[in-house]
Design a protein around this motif. Structure first.
Motif, PDB file in Angstrom:
ATOM      1  N   VAL A 113       0.721  -1.363  -0.046  1.00 42.24           N
ATOM      2  CA  VAL A 113      -0.129  -0.164  -0.020  1.00 42.24           C
ATOM      3  C   VAL A 113       0.878   1.200  -0.136  1.00 42.24           C
ATOM      4  O   VAL A 113       1.313   1.572   1.167  1.00 42.24           O
ATOM      5  CB  VAL A 113      -0.802   0.029   1.298  1.00 42.24           C
ATOM      6  CG1 VAL A 113      -1.886   1.193   1.276  1.00 42.24           C
ATOM      7  CG2 VAL A 113      -1.770  -1.246   1.389  1.00 42.24           C
TER       8      VAL A 113
ATOM      9  N   SER B   9      -4.909   5.992   2.769  1.00 43.23           N
ATOM     10  CA  SER B   9      -4.739   4.513   3.878  1.00 43.23           C
ATOM     11  C   SER B   9      -4.372   4.981   5.144  1.00 43.23           C
ATOM     12  O   SER B   9      -3.947   6.167   5.362  1.00 43.23           O
ATOM     13  CB  SER B   9      -3.769   3.724   3.169  1.00 43.23           C
ATOM     14  OG  SER B   9      -3.995   3.080   1.730  1.00 43.23           O
ATOM     15  N   PRO B  88      -6.401  -0.395   3.913  1.00 46.00           N
ATOM     16  CA  PRO B  88      -5.822   0.270   2.542  1.00 46.00           C
ATOM     17  C   PRO B  88      -6.820   1.054   2.023  1.00 46.00           C
ATOM     18  O   PRO B  88      -7.832   0.727   2.165  1.00 46.00           O
ATOM     19  CB  PRO B  88      -5.602  -1.304   1.949  1.00 46.00           C
ATOM     20  CG  PRO B  88      -5.712  -2.041   2.995  1.00 46.00           C
ATOM     21  CD  PRO B  88      -6.675  -1.704   4.081  1.00 46.00           C
TER      22      PRO B  88
END
Lengths: 136, 248
Positions: A113, B9, B88
């Motif tokens: 991520v 995120s 996420p």
């Protein structure tokens, strides 16, 4: 010679199509080749042993039900092997469009991520027993 | 297909939101593969062993008081277990996320003459890494007593358990007690009223904090969060993540 582009590849794991989020997949087959060289040989010699195989896949991370994250994570929890396949050219396997299939564990799974890019997922599949190359 | 960008995120550890200092994170699950090939095998064979779970977390080193760097330095030696929830993409209630319990921390602080000062941390997860559901996400404004929206997370079998992380990042209202309970129902309360399983609630008195805990055994498919002001009129900013994992 037919050159096959990867854009139409089919890929399934545990009977679920994951090619909708697939970015790349490597099919790796390695054969043990222990060294049999002896004094007097003109060069190194080897003998073929047993082969092992695995697949390395990269996906766009997809958290939806029946997509890569759910399917792969469930299989890690199950600690069980499931059918893994890839048809590089996609569609029905033929003599010029082979399909690789075998039973594989999820050996590792990563979700990356970044703050400046798309969320990606990577799975390493450890094949166990035979990998078939179907042509029909 | 749902493609999510990483912007927005969030990373919550204990009672802290370190998202403002993070640039990336990566979860990893690696299962031991023990070779079981025998003479009669047609190809190499394996059996699955245990899974090691970890999180890599990279970001910016800052000089702010009570920041990520200070937390890492304070918590790297005691090896106290800490709740971690990783969200996420821009998170919303019901989204898929990951949670677990940090057991071990490794952190480096690379300093280069041609780049910003950075932090690279690795958290070793104690036990399972949960593929969780973001059950409640109240960090925009502090809230008092309220009933959350039910989420269908699927039933947990007798050989599974709930893995729950609660992060209370802000506590307001002075002395008091704020209770966060996770309730279950088989049909979102239609005919089976929501109830709180034993051990599925935590109290926060006069301060924020965090819990990572498990509720063992078969559980109903639907879950929701209910908060109550047990004493006084405290309000909190908090989030709750809940995963189903296998019993250890």
């Amino acid at each position: 010679m037919a050159v096959i582009h990867g854009k139409s590849a089919d890929h399934n794991y545990n009977s679920v199509a994951l090619d909708g989020s697939l970015r790349s997949i490597d099919v790796n087959i390695d054969v043990d080749t222990p060294d049999t060289s002896c004094a007097g040989d003109s060069a190194k010699e080897a003998i073929a042993g047993m082969y092992g195989w695995g697949m390395e896949a990269e996906y766009r991370w997809n958290p939806a039900a029946s997509e890569n994250d759910a399917i792969i994570f469930a299989q890690i929890l199950a600690a069980a092997a499931a059918t893994c396949d890839v048809t590089p050219g996609g569609g029905t396997p033929t003599a010029t469009n082979p399909k690789y299939t075998g039973s594989a564990f999820v050996k590792s799974y990563r979700v990356s991520v970044p703050c400046d890019g798309v969320i990606e997922a990577r799975a390493s599949y450890q094949g166990t027993s035979t990998l078939t190359r179907a042509v029909a | 297909m749902t493609i999510k960008h990483g912007k927005g995120s969030r990373v919550f550890i204990a009672e802290f939101d370190f998202s403002g200092e993070g640039r990336s994170f990566e979860i990893s699950a690696e299962t031991d593969m023990a070779e079981s090939t025998v003479f009669t095998s047609t190809a190499k064979e394996f059996v699955a062993g245990q899974t090691k779970n970890a999180v890599s977390h990279a970001g910016i080193w800052t000089n702010v008081d009570d920041n990520w760097d200070e937390w890492l330095k304070t918590n790297i030696f005691p090896a106290l277990t800490k709740a971690i929830s990783l969200l996420p993409g821009t998170p919303a209630v019901g989204d898929i996320c990951y949670n677990g319990e940090i057991k071990e921390i490794r952190a480096g602080r690379p300093i280069r003459v041609d780049d910003i000062c950075a932090i690279n941390a690795e958290y070793i997860i104690d036990g399972p890494l949960g593929r969780a559901n973001l059950l409640e996400y109240e960090i925009a404004a502090a809230v008092g007593a309220q009933t959350g929206i039910g989420q269908n997370i699927g039933v947990a079998s007798a050989t599974q358990m709930w893995l729950i992380c609660i992060h209370v990042v802000e506590y307001n209202g002075g002395a008091g007690t704020y209770r966060i309970a996770i309730q279950e129902s088989s049909d979102n309360g239609a005919t089976d009223p929501y109830s709180t399983p034993a051990g599925a609630s935590k109290d926060f008195s006069n301060t924020g904090g965090s819990f990572v805990f498990t509720v063992n055994g078969a559980r109903e498919a639907w879950a929701r969060v209910v908060t109550t002001q047990e004493a006084g009129t405290p309000t909190c900013k908090f989030l709750v993540t809940l995963a189903k994992v296998n019993l250890q």
